[in-house]
Design a protein around this motif. Structure first.
Motif, PDB file in Angstrom:
ATOM      1  N   GLN A  85       1.689 -33.189 -11.649  1.00  0.00           N
ATOM      2  CA  GLN A  85       1.926 -31.919 -11.665  1.00  0.00           C
ATOM      3  C   GLN A  85       3.223 -31.598 -12.109  1.00  0.00           C
ATOM      4  O   GLN A  85       3.548 -30.746 -13.024  1.00  0.00           O
ATOM      5  CB  GLN A  85       1.471 -31.331 -10.512  1.00  0.00           C
ATOM      6  N   GLU A  86       4.164 -32.546 -11.833  1.00  0.00           N
ATOM      7  CA  GLU A  86       5.787 -32.478 -12.322  1.00  0.00           C
ATOM      8  C   GLU A  86       5.983 -32.554 -13.770  1.00  0.00           C
ATOM      9  O   GLU A  86       6.646 -31.923 -14.303  1.00  0.00           O
ATOM     10  CB  GLU A  86       6.514 -33.454 -11.274  1.00  0.00           C
ATOM     11  N   THR A  88       3.605 -32.201 -15.898  1.00  0.00           N
ATOM     12  CA  THR A  88       3.143 -31.158 -16.466  1.00  0.00           C
ATOM     13  C   THR A  88       3.782 -29.877 -16.592  1.00  0.00           C
ATOM     14  O   THR A  88       4.166 -29.142 -17.533  1.00  0.00           O
ATOM     15  CB  THR A  88       1.759 -30.513 -15.956  1.00  0.00           C
ATOM     16  N   ASP A  89       4.413 -29.637 -15.489  1.00  0.00           N
ATOM     17  CA  ASP A  89       5.600 -28.429 -15.418  1.00  0.00           C
ATOM     18  C   ASP A  89       6.641 -28.702 -16.290  1.00  0.00           C
ATOM     19  O   ASP A  89       7.213 -27.862 -17.101  1.00  0.00           O
ATOM     20  CB  ASP A  89       6.033 -28.367 -13.831  1.00  0.00           C
ATOM     21  N   TYR A  90       7.136 -29.978 -16.396  1.00  0.00           N
ATOM     22  CA  TYR A  90       8.215 -30.493 -17.521  1.00  0.00           C
ATOM     23  C   TYR A  90       7.669 -30.044 -18.745  1.00  0.00           C
ATOM     24  O   TYR A  90       8.488 -29.526 -19.572  1.00  0.00           O
ATOM     25  CB  TYR A  90       8.524 -31.841 -17.261  1.00  0.00           C
ATOM     26  N   LYS A  92       5.594 -28.070 -19.770  1.00  0.00           N
ATOM     27  CA  LYS A  92       5.584 -26.612 -20.084  1.00  0.00           C
ATOM     28  C   LYS A  92       7.118 -25.782 -20.254  1.00  0.00           C
ATOM     29  O   LYS A  92       6.971 -25.059 -21.067  1.00  0.00           O
ATOM     30  CB  LYS A  92       4.981 -25.847 -18.872  1.00  0.00           C
TER      31      LYS A  92
END
Length: 95
Positions: A85-86, A88-90, A92
């Motif tokens: 998830q981290e 993926t957030d990066y 984005k």
């Protein structure tokens, strides 16, 4: 293909996860790092009714894989899911 799926697959490999690829692409770079490749037909036109059936088949296959492989181990996989998830957030934020 965008770089995001490849980065996610590389992270999955670092987590010692098995990688299952469901694709229509014959030359996808993900094929080389995947443990299992499920090839879908490429002979459908985008706007045909059959394309809708293919989409449902893809969704069903993905859901089946999730329910049978990931869901029973959610507690064990929590930390690895958070790392993904981290990432993926990066990605984005990067775009």
């Amino acid at each position: 293909m965008t770089q995001e799926p490849l980065l996610m697959a590389k992270q999955a490999r670092k987590n010692h996860a098995k990688i299952v690829l469901i694709t229509r692409e014959k030359t996808s770079p993900l094929r080389q790092i995947s443990d299992i490749v499920i090839s879908l037909p490429t002979n459908e036109k985008l706007l045909r009714f059959g394309a809708v059936n293919s989409l449902f088949s893809e969704m069903f296959a993905s859901s089946l894989l999730y329910l049978s492989l990931i869901s029973p181990k959610l507690n064990e996989l929590k930390e690895k899911i958070e790392i993904t998830q981290e990432l993926t957030d990066y990605l984005k934020i990067k775009d």
